[in-house]
Design a protein around this motif. Structure first.
Motif: not given
Length: 147
Positions: A62, A126, A45-46, A130-131, A77, A81, A123, A133, A64
């Motif tokens: 990062i 993520s 996912h990232c 899950d983004f 980030a 976070l 992280f 943030w 995303p």
């Protein structure tokens, strides 16, 4: 294998791989040696990127959903976070200082370990996609900027 300066300073794929393997990750990843500027740690996912900046500073970002347009540097980030972590009672980890000023393989290993500790603290969601943030980041940034 002798470690020496390359286009990234002192950062090699074997060095990064050796340190990443000492941590537990919630998904499998692929390391992509994207010479000369960075090494990519690709999750489903990232992407996370490790690159050496001015005077041997380790830059960590990062991306995303592996987007070329949504790059967030670690510091950006962490604006969201850390605030979200504080709300959940997550304490910012103690990072080991390293006193040597001159770039060296050991200093780079130390920097990578500290980045991994931050990744493990903030992280991991993520990595699973899950983004949430990101919207908090823009909210905080706009609040600080006065928008």
């Amino acid at each position: 294998m002798e470690e020496r300066y390359n286009g990234r300073g002192i950062l090699t794929l074997p060095m990064l791989q050796e340190i990443l393997e000492t941590f537990s990750w919630p998904a499998s990843y692929l390391l992509i040696d994207d010479l000369p500027s960075m090494i990519i740690m690709r999750f489903p996912h990232c992407d996370f990127t490790f690159e050496v900046g001015f005077e041997g500073k380790l830059e960590f970002s990062i991306w995303p959903e592996q987007s070329d347009t949504n790059r967030f540097k670690r510091e950006d980030a962490l604006i969201a976070l850390r605030e979200m972590g504080d709300e959940k009672g997550i304490i910012f980890p103690f990072l080991q200082p390293y006193s040597a000023e001159k770039p060296s393989p050991e200093k780079m290993r130390h920097k990578i370990r500290n980045v991994c500790v931050i990744m493990q603290t903030y992280f991991l969601p993520s990595i699973g996609g899950d983004f949430s943030w990101i919207s908090r980041y823009f909210e905080i940034r706009n609040r600080i900027s006065g928008f």
